[in-house]
Design an enzyme around this catalytic site. Structure first.
Site, mmCIF file in Angstrom:
data_model
loop_
_atom_site.group_PDB
_atom_site.id
_atom_site.type_symbol
_atom_site.label_atom_id
_atom_site.label_comp_id
_atom_site.label_asym_id
_atom_site.label_seq_id
_atom_site.Cartn_x
_atom_site.Cartn_y
_atom_site.Cartn_z
ATOM 1 N NE ARG A 30 -4.011 -2.139 0.927
ATOM 2 C CZ ARG A 30 -4.035 -3.346 0.340
ATOM 3 N NH1 ARG A 30 -3.221 -3.617 -0.663
ATOM 4 N NH2 ARG A 30 -4.889 -4.278 0.753
ATOM 5 C CD GLU A 174 -12.396 -11.093 5.913
ATOM 6 O OE1 GLU A 174 -11.839 -10.742 6.956
ATOM 7 O OE2 GLU A 174 -12.183 -10.553 4.823
ATOM 8 C CE LYS A 216 -13.816 -7.829 6.181
ATOM 9 N NZ LYS A 216 -12.991 -6.793 6.786
ATOM 10 C CB SER A 258 -14.146 -3.336 -0.476
ATOM 11 O OG SER A 258 -12.805 -3.206 -0.074
ATOM 12 N N GLY A 259 -12.844 -6.325 -1.147
ATOM 13 C CA GLY A 259 -12.247 -7.359 -1.988
ATOM 14 C C GLY A 259 -11.677 -6.939 -3.334
ATOM 15 N N GLY A 260 -11.368 -5.675 -3.521
ATOM 16 C CA GLY A 260 -10.805 -5.260 -4.805
ATOM 17 C C GLY A 260 -11.780 -4.447 -5.652
ATOM 18 N NE ARG A 289 -8.148 -4.470 -1.068
ATOM 19 C CZ ARG A 289 -8.204 -5.629 -1.707
ATOM 20 N NH1 ARG A 289 -7.544 -5.772 -2.837
ATOM 21 N NH2 ARG A 289 -8.901 -6.638 -1.239
HETATM 22 P P1 13P Z 1 -10.836 -5.121 1.724
HETATM 23 O O1 13P Z 1 -12.097 -4.348 1.993
HETATM 24 O O2 13P Z 1 -9.728 -4.260 1.183
HETATM 25 O O3 13P Z 1 -11.094 -6.352 0.901
HETATM 26 O O4 13P Z 1 -10.272 -5.604 3.115
HETATM 27 C C1 13P Z 1 -11.149 -6.076 4.052
HETATM 28 C C2 13P Z 1 -10.479 -7.055 4.915
HETATM 29 O O5 13P Z 1 -10.430 -6.886 6.108
HETATM 30 C C3 13P Z 1 -9.914 -8.266 4.309
HETATM 31 O O6 13P Z 1 -9.629 -9.205 5.301
#
Ligand code: 13P
Length: 337
Positions: A30, A174, A216, A258-260, A289
């Protein structure tokens, strides 16, 4: 607060979770992307700026921290968990040790970190954490995910969740189905359904109190390289359907990763899901992100201008707060920006 009250607060209307638990390795990526050196001082400076912003009271219900951050102090001497709590939000901690190669499987990952977890949880509670996060990583390829990968990750998630509740903290469960690949949206739907079913079976076996958990998940999306794109209506409909069919009603809330997705996509898709939500679940965000990208870029350019960075972050948090109620629109996005 007991764990059921904490879980409810984490997903309360208009608020969501800031995932600021990037490991030092991920922070390297990052910070390199904005030409800033990856050192403890810079990591703290960026995070302290976000955790001191106005939206912490209004739109951020909880913050997921990395082990390094939860032990740091701000420039004024308070600990990071104190700063977060004083600003009206709940401190949480990522406790998994990342995905490692799963023996006997082809290139799949198993999340590690169960050894010594009970002792670590007691320490994190004393430092101020009230919830935890563990991420399982599932990828879709021609032959994967394997049953072995789904079962072993669901088992680990359930053992983690039971230990976290024993320490009077809320486990964020998650299981992330990655967006990488060229799979269709329907393939994502099917894999997410199987993974969720397996997770809730294991959580039941391990006697986890679902009312004291937060899920999540990923949204139901086509793979990044899939030729057939999906619009927001289809994404919302399939995501809602999948979660309705596979998540027990005791779960108080669902906070998406958000995953990308881009910042706007993540906001827009969450908004669309809430517009058609006919369930008892609260749907909100737990974005990394998609909450931090613009703020990180602004910070890299004007590190000393705390207000400017916070304004950018507050805007994103406010927009997602609106989405968590289905009240966001493109017009508002432009007008308020
Ligand atoms: P992102 O929203 O960037 O995918 O990250 C969330 C997260 O905590 C991944 O484990």
């Amino acid at each position: 607060m007991n764990i059921e009250e904490i879980a409810k607060k984490m997903v309360s209307k208009g608020r969501g979770i800031l995932a600021a638990d990037e490991s030092t390795g991920t922070m390297d990526k990052r910070l390199k992307s904005v030409n800033i050196e990856n050192n403890a001082k810079n990591r703290l400076n960026f995070r302290e700026t976000l955790f001191s912003s106005k939206s912490m009271k209004e739109n951020i219900s909880g913050v997921i921290l990395f082990d390094e951050t939860i032990r740091q102090r701000t420039t004024s001497g308070v600990t990071i968990p104190e700063l977060i709590t004083n600003n009206g939000s709940i401190p949480g901690i990522k406790v998994d040790k990342g995905g490692k190669l799963l023996a006997g499987s082809q290139n799949e990952k198993i999340t590690e970190g169960l050894d010594g977890l009970r002792e670590r949880m007691a320490e994190y509670y004393n430092i101020g954490a009230r919830f935890a996060k563990w991420r399982a990583i599932i990828s879709i390829t021609k032959n994967n995910p394997s049953t072995q990968c789904i079962k072993s990750n669901a088992h680990a998630l359930a053992r983690y969740a039971a230990i976290v509740q024993e320490a009077n903290m809320v486990p964020i469960v998650e299981p992330e189905i990655l967006m990488d690949g060229n799979h269709t949206i329907d393939k994502c739907y099917d894999v997410t359904s199987s993974v969720l079913q397996e997770c809730y079976q294991e959580l039941e076996i391990h006697k986890v109190n679902l009312r004291g958990t937060v899920l999540k998940p990923n949204m139901i999306l086509p793979g990044k390289d899939c030729k057939t794109k999906a619009n927001k209506e289809e994404i919302a409909k399939k995501t809602l359907e999948c979660l309705k069919n596979n998540v027990p009603r005791e779960v108080p809330g669902i906070a998406f990763l958000s995953g990308g997705q881009s910042e706007i996509e993540a906001t827009q898709n969450l908004n669309e899901i809430n517009k058609i939500n006919d369930t008892s679940f609260n749907f909100t965000f737990s974005y990394g992100r998609a909450l931090q990208q613009s703020a990180l870029k602004t910070w890299a350019k004007s590190m000393k201008n705390t207000k400017k960075v916070q304004d950018v972050f507050d805007h994103r948090a406010y927009m997602n707060g609106l989405s968590s109620k289905g009240n966001w629109s493109e017009d508002l996005e432009k007008k308020i920006a």
